[in-house]
Scaffold this motif. Structure first.
Motif, PDB file in Angstrom:
ATOM      1  N   HIS B   8       0.827  -1.205   0.000  1.00  0.00           N
ATOM      2  CA  HIS B   8       0.000   0.000   0.000  1.00  0.00           C
ATOM      3  C   HIS B   8       0.867   1.262   0.000  1.00  0.00           C
ATOM      4  O   HIS B   8       0.472   2.288  -0.542  1.00  0.00           O
ATOM      5  CB  HIS B   8      -0.929   0.016   1.219  1.00  0.00           C
ATOM      6  CG  HIS B   8      -1.997  -1.033   1.151  1.00  0.00           C
ATOM      7  ND1 HIS B   8      -2.996  -1.132   2.080  1.00  0.00           N
ATOM      8  CD2 HIS B   8      -2.222  -2.031   0.261  1.00  0.00           C
ATOM      9  CE1 HIS B   8      -3.795  -2.149   1.765  1.00  0.00           C
ATOM     10  NE2 HIS B   8      -3.333  -2.710   0.673  1.00  0.00           N
ATOM     11  N   GLU B  12       0.416   4.470  -2.381  1.00  0.00           N
ATOM     12  CA  GLU B  12       0.251   5.840  -1.878  1.00  0.00           C
ATOM     13  C   GLU B  12       1.242   6.787  -2.544  1.00  0.00           C
ATOM     14  O   GLU B  12       0.898   7.908  -2.912  1.00  0.00           O
ATOM     15  CB  GLU B  12       0.445   5.890  -0.354  1.00  0.00           C
ATOM     16  CG  GLU B  12      -0.712   5.334   0.445  1.00  0.00           C
ATOM     17  CD  GLU B  12      -2.036   6.041   0.164  1.00  0.00           C
ATOM     18  OE1 GLU B  12      -2.054   7.266   0.031  1.00  0.00           O
ATOM     19  OE2 GLU B  12      -3.059   5.332   0.040  1.00  0.00           O
ATOM     20  N   ARG B  13       2.481   6.319  -2.717  1.00  0.00           N
ATOM     21  CA  ARG B  13       3.495   7.166  -3.376  1.00  0.00           C
ATOM     22  C   ARG B  13       3.050   7.530  -4.784  1.00  0.00           C
ATOM     23  O   ARG B  13       3.243   8.651  -5.245  1.00  0.00           O
ATOM     24  CB  ARG B  13       4.839   6.432  -3.482  1.00  0.00           C
ATOM     25  CG  ARG B  13       5.725   6.547  -2.273  1.00  0.00           C
ATOM     26  CD  ARG B  13       7.022   5.760  -2.515  1.00  0.00           C
ATOM     27  NE  ARG B  13       7.964   6.416  -3.432  1.00  0.00           N
ATOM     28  CZ  ARG B  13       8.999   5.809  -4.010  1.00  0.00           C
ATOM     29  NH1 ARG B  13       9.220   4.533  -3.768  1.00  0.00           N
ATOM     30  NH2 ARG B  13       9.807   6.475  -4.817  1.00  0.00           N
ATOM     31  N   GLY B  16      -1.180   8.967  -4.363  1.00  0.00           N
ATOM     32  CA  GLY B  16      -1.667   9.617  -3.158  1.00  0.00           C
ATOM     33  C   GLY B  16      -2.559  10.819  -3.386  1.00  0.00           C
ATOM     34  O   GLY B  16      -3.560  11.012  -2.697  1.00  0.00           O
ATOM     35  N   ARG B  28     -10.075   3.818  -1.626  1.00  0.00           N
ATOM     36  CA  ARG B  28      -8.959   2.949  -1.996  1.00  0.00           C
ATOM     37  C   ARG B  28      -8.888   1.730  -1.063  1.00  0.00           C
ATOM     38  O   ARG B  28      -9.012   1.891   0.148  1.00  0.00           O
ATOM     39  CB  ARG B  28      -7.662   3.769  -1.909  1.00  0.00           C
ATOM     40  CG  ARG B  28      -6.531   3.224  -2.732  1.00  0.00           C
ATOM     41  CD  ARG B  28      -5.358   4.191  -2.760  1.00  0.00           C
ATOM     42  NE  ARG B  28      -5.671   5.401  -3.536  1.00  0.00           N
ATOM     43  CZ  ARG B  28      -4.966   6.518  -3.473  1.00  0.00           C
ATOM     44  NH1 ARG B  28      -3.932   6.606  -2.661  1.00  0.00           N
ATOM     45  NH2 ARG B  28      -5.295   7.550  -4.210  1.00  0.00           N
TER      46      ARG B  28
END
Lengths: 341, 341
Positions: B8, B12-13, B16, B28
């Motif tokens: 995850h 997110e990177r 995001g 998400r």
């Protein structure tokens, strides 16, 4: 002109025998996006999937921002060509094992800018790891009235247009991959024509994007419509000024920028003569000026670059990049030889 | 237990900051497929995209038929977990420059068999060329009543089930990637549980597939529901006989087959106690026998493998494959060390 399209031959090998869906409106190659009637409604779903990988491997796209932008744009443009309202996109990212921050940040910024520009929100996606970077997606759109644009419907006498100047994609590829100099570099950041496509649903008889270049698009439209095209004497008004500058600066005929296989995501479309006036009025009201290229003829498969001109062998042009195994220098050399004939 | 999920963190990177769609029902990680309310109807569209590439690069999938089958199955299984009726799939094929006939034929047969098995017709797709083979797709489904299954909704006291025996995915990966022998090989050809998922829409409080293995799925469900799970003493009845044979034959504790990250595409789901009887009746009428694993508890993030047992550190198990950089031997060695503790 005629003969098989090499790209289609591979698709036939891979997908020839699959059974279709009774809900699907389009056959293979009949529209830029797949069109699916939604049970219980009159709406039609538009779906398209496209991956940016060859352009990265060849060095054509190097900047992560541009890669992200293009991964969204190639998909958005297919929605535009069927006149769909954008619903969203699922992204597919294949990243190297330890992706550096500037790669991630650039991709994210490019994807984010494009999805904002198109009103095509990221709904989700998939992230994988592999040696070679690949960025793509699947875009989803809706045609609420159930009457999408397809590549089929042109009739002799219809007038032929592009949504804007063409040739930027070819000129960009020329600068990047052959680099004969002469012209200065320029920003390549094509904009998918979603608003124009939605407007054209009311007027156009057929539509396709120029993602593979104008000449390959014209070739495809002659096949789907068993028609021809006669371009007017001033059709090269449609050539983008930057493309003309790059090609002329290198001592090359500017039409080479239209040969593909890398294009610029304008729309090329036909409009019945009686609807041209209303289409121009509607376009004008939206601050948009389509460019007239010529007219549709009954000469199946024949694209004449001007009245009384010899036809362009559009199939040969379209297949050439594969014939030379994707070698940009050989491709240019063969195109030039043909221009001299 | 707790702590971040490494997979995850990468997502997110990458994603995001993207703005979502007001039509999207799920956040998400809240459902196996993305869920989009269709304007003008009560129906919900289910969309998912997944690519088979790491499994090819690692040598886990070698047979073109299996690669084609899995490319469809991974996507179909996400539709199953939200209870969607299948509409179709867009395929994405990245092929080597001159793909041999047996590769093409195998992929086509595997994709064709899976799409027939699932009633998930190929709507279209994209073909690209690159050094590394990758096969994936985007599946589309419809939830006509607008009430999809998600990963969220379990309450303490709900009973926990799987749609069928689990552990085949782990055992297959063990045989292929570590190959300690002891067990004979077996056919790995998991079937996405589309019919079962559609039936569960009427009964289940939450649902997820075991594509990443049972233990990672339980970890995810405890996070989404802020709940725990207590497995019954006989929960290892759920272990597939082939998986038990392979693991025991190699002198390993059979639960290792449930650790992931390679799973088998069963559904794991919770059902409120009052609906268990009706669910079993409906399943029975369809010739299906769900396997009870245990019950939902109020101990957030705690998965106990039996009453009064010490909890499994599900987050540690789930992150381990990435922690050892995808090295199968190191992964197994670390799992065994933990089993001894």
């Amino acid at each position: 002109m005629s003969g098989p399209v090499l790209e289609h031959a591979l698709i036939e090998r891979v997908a020839g025998a699959f059974r279709g869906s009774p809900l699907q409106l389009n056959g293979r190659h009949e529209s830029d996006a797949e069109l699916l009637r939604l049970p219980g409604t009159e709406a039609v779903l538009a779906l398209t999937t496209d991956l940016v990988i060859e352009e990265i491997a060849s060095g054509l796209y190097r900047d992560p921002w541009l890669i992200g932008w293009m991964a969204v744009t190639v998909n958005a443009s297919d929605l535009a060509a069927v006149g769909a309202d954008p619903l969203g996109i699922l992204t597919s990212l294949t990243l190297p094992p330890d992706p550096p921050d500037d790669l991630i940040a650039g991709l994210r910024a490019g994807i984010g800018a494009a999805t904002e520009a198109y009103g095509l929100p990221v709904l989700g996606g998939d992230v994988n790891r592999a040696a070679a970077l690949a960025v793509g997606g699947t875009a989803v759109g809706l045609v609420p009235d159930g009457r999408p644009l397809t590549r089929i419907g042109a009739r002799p006498g219809d007038r032929l247009f592009t949504s804007g100047p063409v040739g930027l994609g070819g000129a960009f590829a020329f600068l990047r991959l052959v680099g004969r100099g002469g012209g200065q570099a320029f920003d390549y950041r094509p904009l998918a024509r979603l608003r124009e496509g939605a407007l054209l649903r009311r007027f156009a008889s057929c539509c396709m994007d120029t993602s593979d270049g104008l000449i390959p698009a014209l070739d495809e439209l002659t096949r789907r419509n068993r028609c021809g095209f006669e371009l007017t004497g001033r059709w090269d008004d449609a050539l983008h000024a930057d493309a003309r500058r790059v090609l002329c600066g290198a001592g090359l005929p500017p039409w080479l920028a239209l040969a593909g296989p890398h294009g610029e995501f304008e729309l090329v479309f036909a409009v019945p003569a009686a609807r041209v006036g209303p289409m121009r009025d509607a376009a004008d009201a939206n601050g948009w000026a389509p460019i007239e290229l010529g007219r549709v003829t009954g000469e199946a498969g024949v694209v004449r670059p001007g009245p009384d001109c010899e036809p362009i062998d559009t199939t040969w042009v379209r297949n050439l990049y594969q014939e030379v195994a994707g070698n940009p220098a050989a491709y240019l050399s063969e195109l030039l030889k043909s221009a001299k004939r």
